[in-house]
Scaffold this motif. Structure first.
Motif, PDB file in Angstrom:
ATOM      1  N   UNK B  17       0.832  -1.212   0.000  1.00  0.00           N
ATOM      2  CA  UNK B  17       0.000   0.000   0.000  1.00  0.00           C
ATOM      3  C   UNK B  17       0.865   1.260   0.000  1.00  0.00           C
ATOM      4  N   UNK B  20       2.165   1.754  -3.422  1.00  0.00           N
ATOM      5  CA  UNK B  20       1.156   2.287  -4.332  1.00  0.00           C
ATOM      6  C   UNK B  20       0.933   3.779  -4.092  1.00  0.00           C
ATOM      7  N   UNK B  49      -9.186   9.603  -9.455  1.00  0.00           N
ATOM      8  CA  UNK B  49      -9.303   8.190  -9.817  1.00  0.00           C
ATOM      9  C   UNK B  49      -8.252   7.366  -9.093  1.00  0.00           C
ATOM     10  N   UNK B  50      -7.007   7.879  -9.078  1.00  0.00           N
ATOM     11  CA  UNK B  50      -5.920   7.151  -8.412  1.00  0.00           C
ATOM     12  C   UNK B  50      -6.176   7.022  -6.911  1.00  0.00           C
ATOM     13  N   UNK B  52      -9.045   7.089  -5.451  1.00  0.00           N
ATOM     14  CA  UNK B  52     -10.158   6.162  -5.278  1.00  0.00           C
ATOM     15  C   UNK B  52      -9.649   4.718  -5.316  1.00  0.00           C
ATOM     16  N   UNK B  53      -8.781   4.435  -6.280  1.00  0.00           N
ATOM     17  CA  UNK B  53      -8.208   3.091  -6.391  1.00  0.00           C
ATOM     18  C   UNK B  53      -7.457   2.694  -5.129  1.00  0.00           C
ATOM     19  N   UNK B  56      -9.776   2.000  -2.250  1.00  0.00           N
ATOM     20  CA  UNK B  56     -10.412   0.687  -2.377  1.00  0.00           C
ATOM     21  C   UNK B  56      -9.464  -0.416  -1.896  1.00  0.00           C
ATOM     22  N   UNK B  57      -8.185  -0.306  -2.247  1.00  0.00           N
ATOM     23  CA  UNK B  57      -7.186  -1.292  -1.793  1.00  0.00           C
ATOM     24  C   UNK B  57      -7.079  -1.287  -0.276  1.00  0.00           C
TER      25      UNK B  57
END
Lengths: 96, 96
Positions: B17, B20, B49-50, B52-53, B56-57
């Motif tokens: 994480x 990322x 968008x990034x 949000x991704x 979610x992770x």
């Protein structure tokens, strides 16, 4: 015990991902049935963001060896198939 | 052994994480330094968008009990702080 625990984690991971895929499907279904535009709504943006989120989750689960790459691909493919069926049904409905 | 394996998974999840989050930071940094518009680029869409991704992770890792809720929140807060510092530095640079 350690293998059992890890396999429990894998099952849980897979179940969570399936649940999230189902949530996207429900969201899109609600969007489609609540909009009465002549064409089906431009739901692409919402969908793209949601699909991106799910693909990040799936990728994360793969990197943790919780699910196999094929399983992740299978989940996304299945969801795409269901969404496309939903979209077609919606188009048919509006063209009546 | 089972506790060790699970704690290993937790550490790996947290490390992934963080990695990322760093990737998002790098992406935004590249975007900012490559655009020579008078104002800083409207990078909000990519960023949203990034983010949000990543969220979610993080949510997925929390639901699998791999990381604690506070750890997840900490990761997002830290990233937001770094992005905001980057954005300010960029604005200062362009206003010179």
């Amino acid at each position: 015990m350690s293998i059992e625990t890890l396999s429990g984690q894998s099952e849980k991971a897979y179940a969570l991902l399936k649940e999230d895929a189902q949530k996207i499907l429900n969201l899109i279904e609600v969007q489609m049935s609540n909009l009465t535009m002549p064409q089906c709504p431009l739901y692409e943006e919402v969908l793209d963001t949601q699909m991106f989120g799910l693909s990040r989750e799936i990728d994360f689960a793969i990197r943790l060896n919780l699910i196999k790459e094929e399983e992740g691909k299978g989940l996304l493919d299945q969801l795409e198939k269901e969404l496309s069926a939903l979209h077609e049904a919606c188009l048919r409905e509006k063209n009546k």
